[in-house]
Design a protein around this motif. Sequence first.
Motif, PDB file in Angstrom:
ATOM      1  N   ARG A 110       0.839  -1.199   0.000  1.00 36.21           N
ATOM      2  CA  ARG A 110       0.000   0.000   0.000  1.00 36.21           C
ATOM      3  C   ARG A 110       0.877   1.253   0.000  1.00 36.21           C
ATOM      4  O   ARG A 110       0.546   2.259  -0.640  1.00 36.21           O
ATOM      5  CB  ARG A 110      -0.915  -0.020   1.221  1.00 36.21           C
ATOM      6  CG  ARG A 110      -1.681  -1.329   1.312  1.00 36.21           C
ATOM      7  CD  ARG A 110      -2.577  -1.394   2.515  1.00 36.21           C
ATOM      8  NE  ARG A 110      -3.689  -0.455   2.373  1.00 36.21           N
ATOM      9  CZ  ARG A 110      -4.515  -0.139   3.366  1.00 36.21           C
ATOM     10  NH1 ARG A 110      -4.335  -0.641   4.556  1.00 36.21           N
ATOM     11  NH2 ARG A 110      -5.509   0.694   3.155  1.00 36.21           N
ATOM     12  N   ASP A 137      -6.098   2.914  -0.935  1.00 39.98           N
ATOM     13  CA  ASP A 137      -5.083   3.720  -0.258  1.00 39.98           C
ATOM     14  C   ASP A 137      -5.378   5.184  -0.545  1.00 39.98           C
ATOM     15  O   ASP A 137      -5.485   5.571  -1.715  1.00 39.98           O
ATOM     16  CB  ASP A 137      -3.679   3.370  -0.767  1.00 39.98           C
ATOM     17  CG  ASP A 137      -3.444   1.860  -0.764  1.00 39.98           C
ATOM     18  OD1 ASP A 137      -3.886   1.206   0.198  1.00 39.98           O
ATOM     19  OD2 ASP A 137      -2.845   1.350  -1.729  1.00 39.98           O
ATOM     20  N   TYR A 145       0.543   9.011   2.702  1.00 40.65           N
ATOM     21  CA  TYR A 145      -0.446   7.939   2.887  1.00 40.65           C
ATOM     22  C   TYR A 145      -1.199   8.279   4.161  1.00 40.65           C
ATOM     23  O   TYR A 145      -0.595   8.377   5.234  1.00 40.65           O
ATOM     24  CB  TYR A 145       0.254   6.572   3.006  1.00 40.65           C
ATOM     25  CG  TYR A 145      -0.699   5.466   3.438  1.00 40.65           C
ATOM     26  CD1 TYR A 145      -1.459   4.781   2.499  1.00 40.65           C
ATOM     27  CD2 TYR A 145      -0.860   5.139   4.786  1.00 40.65           C
ATOM     28  CE1 TYR A 145      -2.355   3.786   2.885  1.00 40.65           C
ATOM     29  CE2 TYR A 145      -1.755   4.152   5.178  1.00 40.65           C
ATOM     30  CZ  TYR A 145      -2.499   3.485   4.230  1.00 40.65           C
ATOM     31  OH  TYR A 145      -3.395   2.517   4.618  1.00 40.65           O
TER      32      TYR A 145
END
Length: 258
Positions: A110, A137, A145
């Motif tokens: 991710r 994500d 992130y």
Amino acid sequence: MLLAIDCGNTNTVFSIWDGKEFIATWRTSTEWKRTADQYYVWLNTLMRLQNIDADITDMIISSTVPRVVFNLRVLADRYFNTRPFVVGKPGCDLPIDVRVDGGTQVGPDRLVNTVAGFDLYGGDLIVVDFGTATTFDVVADDGAYIGGVIAPGVNLSLEALHNAAAALPHVDISKPQNVIGTNTVACMQSGVFWGYVGLVREICERIRAERARPMRVIATGGLAPLFQQAVDLFDDYQDELTMHGLTVIHDYNKDKAE
Ligand SMILES: Nc1ncnc2c1ncn2[C@@H]1O[C@H](COP(=O)(O)OP(=O)(O)O)[C@@H](O)[C@H]1O
Ligand SMILES: CC(C)(COP(=O)(O)O)[C@@H](O)C(=O)NCCC(=O)O
Ligand SMILES: [K+]
């Protein structure tokens, strides 16, 4: 040349990057017991078969299965005389921030997808990866992130039906012609396919509302095109998104080391 390895819970993908393009990509099932020697024989055979004369000097690994990393490290050391970068491990920095709850171990796939998405499209993105699990994500405007969503994978959902109900067969996913199935297989395909279309749409809509801004949706993973051809769910599809992210992270760390 760089050997980039993306190990998911179902399949492990090896790609050779010559600095400009991927000159070869091979896939094997993920099996933590496979040894470095086995990987090498397999890789070497494929390279010979395809007349690929690659001098592998560098390696980077992303693995959602921690146990496979040991043997991949041995492969790097024994056969390529290099120390691999391992995403999420010390010595492998990321060109993005990770803003999640303390103690959370975000799946390296991710993080790699976030890096790749930000590099190719900029921020304010949702990256959807159809693997064993389907992950969403969320990439902030600065590339960080900031979390996401984990849903059961498409094939996992079909397998779960088969495993739990005596009368439900093993079924492969495909786009059913109608929503109303007139046989068991069509009913199961409809439930998973159209259920999934709804899942993706609802989750993306809610992420956009929570972020209160437009967010582009980028899809990757083998099953993404099946959904893309059926309905307009994604702004773009990138077959090699995770591999691209691995090359970006490798460049970032290589530059720092020099
Ligand atoms: N092109 C494809 N068509 C149909 N099924 C696919 C395709 N690519 C992957 N799959 C299936 O999707 C599931 C997830 O595979 P994969 O994307 O390799 O997952 P992971 O990255 O988690 O290992 C597996 O069941 C795999 O067999
Ligand atoms: C969610 C995943 C299982 C997806 O793995 P995959 O489908 O690529 O095999 C993996 O990213 C993972 O193990 N994540 C750890 C938890 C997290 O990302 O928050
Ligand atoms: K995934």
